[in-house]
Structures are given as C-alpha cells and as structure tokens.
Design an enzyme around this catalytic site. Structure first.
Site, PDB file in Angstrom:
ATOM      1  CE1 TYR A  59      -3.201  -2.809  -0.106  1.00 42.53           C
ATOM      2  CE2 TYR A  59      -3.877  -2.297   2.130  1.00 42.53           C
ATOM      3  CZ  TYR A  59      -4.010  -3.045   0.981  1.00 42.53           C
ATOM      4  OH  TYR A  59      -4.975  -4.023   0.910  1.00 42.53           O
ATOM      5  CG  HIS A 131      -1.821  -8.503  -0.825  1.00 41.18           C
ATOM      6  ND1 HIS A 131      -1.286  -7.263  -0.642  1.00 41.18           N
ATOM      7  CD2 HIS A 131      -3.115  -8.291  -1.175  1.00 41.18           C
ATOM      8  CE1 HIS A 131      -2.217  -6.337  -0.857  1.00 41.18           C
ATOM      9  NE2 HIS A 131      -3.328  -6.943  -1.191  1.00 41.18           N
ATOM     10  NE  ARG A 132      -4.473  -9.187  -5.972  1.00 41.40           N
ATOM     11  CZ  ARG A 132      -5.761  -9.359  -6.261  1.00 41.40           C
ATOM     12  NH1 ARG A 132      -6.176 -10.542  -6.702  1.00 41.40           N
ATOM     13  NH2 ARG A 132      -6.622  -8.373  -6.154  1.00 41.40           N
ATOM     14  CB  SER A 161      -5.896 -11.550   0.767  1.00 38.86           C
ATOM     15  OG  SER A 161      -6.786 -10.682   0.124  1.00 38.86           O
ATOM     16  CG  ASN A 162      -7.257 -11.113  -3.438  1.00 37.16           C
ATOM     17  OD1 ASN A 162      -8.390 -10.700  -3.632  1.00 37.16           O
ATOM     18  ND2 ASN A 162      -6.301 -10.332  -2.942  1.00 37.16           N
ATOM     19  CB  SER A 213     -13.558  -3.067  -2.567  1.00 45.76           C
ATOM     20  OG  SER A 213     -12.302  -2.482  -2.835  1.00 45.76           O
ATOM     21  CG  LEU A 215     -18.771   1.304   0.961  1.00 50.02           C
ATOM     22  CD1 LEU A 215     -18.558   2.745   1.411  1.00 50.02           C
ATOM     23  CD2 LEU A 215     -20.202   0.846   1.275  1.00 50.02           C
ATOM     24  CD  GLN A 269      -7.786   5.894   4.662  1.00 47.39           C
ATOM     25  OE1 GLN A 269      -7.114   6.287   5.611  1.00 47.39           O
ATOM     26  NE2 GLN A 269      -8.179   4.623   4.556  1.00 47.39           N
TER      27      GLN A 269
END
Ligand code: NAP
Length: 303
Positions: A59, A131-132, A161-162, A213, A215, A269
């Site tokens: 990030y 992460h992936r 994740s993923n 995500s 939203l 944020q």
C-alpha cells in the site's frame, strides 16, 4: 417474522489481542506524510468501535512515497501514540512484489514480514496475510514460511487474501496450525464469494472472513455510473430510506448478515465517514430485502 439476525457483537479473534467488532478498517488509501491527519483517521476508526486495522506492504505503491508507505506512515502514528498498538488487532499482508508480480518462494515471505515489522515499528504482527497467491510457490513452501514466522513470535496468526477455496485447502494441508482468515472482495457489487465456494468453505472451516472494497471501492456511493450499479444502489436505498440509514451502512450490514459473519473493511479515509460506518450495527433488514439486493446485483431473479 422474516427479520434477519445481523450479529454485530464483538468477538475474540486472536489470543492476547483485543476482540474485534463486525467492521474492520483498511489502509489501502492511507497516503500522505501528515502524522496528525493519519492519527485522526486511526482514532476515528477506534471511535467507531473498530479494532481491526488492515494494511499491506504494497500500500503506497503507485503513489508519491511508494511501496511500504502506508505501513511506514502507520508506524509513525504508532510511535507518536504510545498505547495505540495494544488497542488494535494489527493485520498486514505481503507476497506481492512488483514487477514480478507475486513472490512467495523460499524465504521471501519471511523477509517481507520482517520488513513490515521494521516499517510498522512493532515486534509482532497479529494477523499476517498472504496478499495474493504466488502460482509458482508450492503451498508447502508458503506454509513453512508462515510457520517459521509464527514460531519466531513475529506473527500471532496467519491468513490469506484472494485465494480460491481450493487454494485455501491446499495451503491448509501443509500448515501445522489452522489458517485464521480469508480476505475476498465482497460487496453488493461483487457477489462471487456467495457462489464460488469461498464463503461456504469459511463456514465449513470456521475461517474469519475480512472483505475488501465493501462499497465497491466507492462506486456504490457515486452517481451510479452503469445500469447495474444504479439498480443495486436503488435496492440498498429502499432499505436505507425505511431505516433512516445511509446507503453505506446498509451495504456493510448486507455483508455482515451472511452467516459467515464477514467483517467489511471500511476503506474511507474521511474521519466522519469512518465514524458513521458504525451505523451499520443498527440496520435491520428482512430476508426478502437482502435477496432483493442480490437479485439487483445478479440482474435476474433467483432460480
Ligand atoms: N486484499 C486485497 O487484495 C485488497 C484489495 C483492495 C482493498 N483491500 C482492503 O480493503 C479496504 C477497503 O477497500 P476500499 O478502500 O476499496 O473500500 P470501499 O469502502 O469499498 O471504498 C472506499 C472508497 O469509497 C469512498 N467513499 C465515498 N463515499 C463514501 C461513504 N459515504 N462512506 C465511505 N466511503 C465512501 C471513500 O472515499 P473517502 O476516503 O474520501 O471517504 C474511499 O475512496 C482497503 O483499505 C484494504 O484494507 C484489500
């Protein structure tokens, strides 16, 4: 009565770490150099009852300060606010390495995690996530790295994740301790985990589900660009208007209502929006309303 049970109670996640609420806070968009502003956003999450903070080594990549910037900024926030570390469940991720793009072979994940610890200014990460998946890494290699990190006290728990359900099963077969969590994309705009076995597997194995995500990366709150998004927004608004709630709160509640009790990672944020996320805990909806959102996302009735 068709009223859904939306279980927003706090729950223990990791021994020796605070319990978590039904929402987490994500730091993908945690940019900049202003420690006071970054602190205000972190405190807004705590004020919303959120203790699970999710970041990643990557990030910041593609932004001014680059790879590692979000962790480094949060490391400065932790240093400036003694006591904050013990109030949160600190989750981060590693294993994406531009431009390879994924690298989890050999000792790589151990090195990634050690670099995260240095940037974050902490001795231990509560939840370390792959992460992936690196398609070139044997799950036994990944499992060995996670086990080493845990044995060395650098992480308390591991997640992914993923990952597909089959990838979770393959990794778990080599891991000498249970995987704690998965992190798929899931929202009223991204409904795949309901049908691809990911949430079913979480129910089967008792995995904690963090969802990214929630939203749709903000698309659910925009001007409803395409027809499908507009339909989904309208179905959420039908609940929101009746409840006097925001569309965002209803979207979070829609995810939380699934029996796997997903924990949406609030991505905002903006302190006021982060605080307002807690309104999700008061939303009530019926099963019919939940399915109406799903039908809007599918674009066709349930079979
Ligand atoms: N594992 C992965 O591969 C992966 C991938 C992506 C994300 N994630 C995780 O998921 C977290 C959340 O992702 P996301 O940022 O895409 O989440 P999101 O909640 O779907 O989207 C957040 C975006 O929506 C905007 N937004 C507009 N109106 C809003 C409102 N009323 N309330 C809240 N937000 C509003 C926010 O803007 P403002 O900031 O201006 O409020 C922000 O830009 C990330 O921080 C990260 O931890 C993980």
């Amino acid at each position: 009565m068709d009223q859904l049970m939306i279980n927003a109670a706090v729950r223990p996640l990791i021994d020796g770490a605070p319990a978590v609420s039904a929402l987490g806070w994500g730091m993908w968009r945690y940019h900049g150099d202003d420690v006071a502003a970054a602190t205000a956003r972190s405190m807004a999450a705590l004020e919303a009852g959120i203790t699970l903070f999710d970041t990643a080594d990557i990030y910041g990549f593609g932004h001014e300060h680059g790879f590692g910037a979000a962790e480094a900024l949060f490391g400065r926030v932790l240093k400036a606010n003694p006591g904050l570390r013990d109030r949160i469940v600190l989750a981060t991720k590693g294993g994406i390495q531009p431009p390879i793009p994924y690298h989890q072979r050999g000792n790589r994940l151990v090195e990634c995690c050690e670099a995260s610890l240095r940037r974050l200014n902490v001795d231990c990460i509560d939840l370390y996530q792959v992460h992936r998946p690196d398609l070139l890494a044997h799950p036994a290699e990944v499992a060995a790295a996670l086990d080493r990190l845990r044995q060395q006290g650098k992480i308390k728990a591991a997640g992914v994740s993923n990952y597909t359900a089959a990838q979770v099963a393959a990794l778990s077969a080599h891991l000498p301790f249970p995987l704690l969590s998965i992190q798929p994309e899931f929202s009223p705009l991204h409904i795949d985990p309901l049908f691809d076995g990911v949430l079913d597997q979480a129910l089967e194995r008792g995995l904690t589900v963090l969802t990214w995500s929630p939203l749709g990366g903000g698309n659910l709150l925009g001007d409803a660009g395409d027809e499908r998004t507009g339909r989904v927004a309208a179905a959420l608004d039908a609940i929101a208007i009746r409840q006097g709630a925001t569309r965002a709160a209803v979207a979070y509640a829609w995810a939380i209502a699934h029996p796997a009790r997903p924990i949406p990672l609030v991505g905002s944020q903006t302190p006021a929006r982060i605080r307002e996320a807690a309104d999700a805990f008061t939303v009530q909806m019926t099963g019919a309303e939940w399915y109406a959102v799903l039908v809007a996302a599918r674009g066709q009735p349930m079979p």
